[in-house]
Design an enzyme around this catalytic site. Structure first.
Site: not given
Length: 227
Positions: A21, A183
């Site tokens: 990500d 995250d």
């Protein structure tokens, strides 16, 4: 074999690739978001928003972010304001992309270590691709990735598993041997549904919720811990 946050063993022989990500995982982009959004709000003659409020809205794509911000500042009609808001936001974000953002400590070294172990890397973000590519270039991270996909690259965004499955297909790897590094619960939910192992960083956004409460295979305080 290394332990990830004392939770899971990460055996490099069991992995062929990693999907990473961007916002909150590799780069702290909260400053970029705050600057672009507040310039957008000023153009629309709406009140400013604090960065702390924005942090809880990040991670589900630009449309969700803009609509959430418009609602937060009390726009009379979010749907009516959206098109102009997006146009102004895109204009400002493309101008300042990366200027108020910083790579998190250990990201470059961690990704280089994964590459050195033979893992193929792809970046998968809900950020528009036109924002993601220049940011990776500016921060010196682009050469590490074979593939880069944004929130507008596929029909659906994370937490839907489709982007992960399509990314695995582009890499030529199986989901079970492709690690998701993120995250937030978006990354974890997408990974679970796609059949990918998932490790989350402790320092990201996660919609304002404690990340260690998310169903993941492990947690790290820096990507260097993966090595």
């Amino acid at each position: 074999m290394a332990m990830i946050a004392n939770l899971i063993p990460l055996n490099p022989t069991h992995l062929d690739a990693a999907i990473v990500d961007l916002d909150g995982t590799m780069v702290n982009t909260l400053g970029d978001f705050a600057e672009a959004l507040n310039r957008m709000l000023a153009d629309l003659q709406l009140p400013a928003i604090a960065p702390q409020a924005i942090e809880n809205m990040v991670g589900k794509g630009s449309e969700h972010l803009i609509r959430s911000v418009l609602a937060h500042v009390g726009a009379a009609d979010v749907d009516a304001a959206y098109d102009q808001a997006w146009t102004r936001y895109e204009h400002h974000y493309l101008q300042l992309n990366g200027q108020f953002a910083d790579v998190y400590p250990g990201v470059l070294e961690g990704l280089q270590a994964l590459r050195a172990r033979g893992l193929r890397l792809a970046c998968l973000t809900n950020k528009p691709l036109s924002f993601a590519r220049p940011l990776l270039e500016q921060k010196g991270l682009a050469p590490l990735f074979e593939q880069v996909f944004g929130g507008d690259s596929f029909e659906r965004k994370k937490p839907d598993p489709l982007p992960l499955l399509k990314t695995c297909e582009a890499l030529g790897t199986s989901p079970a041997r492709t690690l998701m590094l993120g995250d937030s619960s978006n990354d974890a939910q997408a990974a679970r549904a796609a059949g990918c192992p998932v490790v989350l960083v402790s320092y990201g956004y996660n919609h304002g919720q404690p990340v260690r409460q998310v169903d993941a295979d492990g947690f790290v305080d820096a990507l260097t811990e993966l090595a």
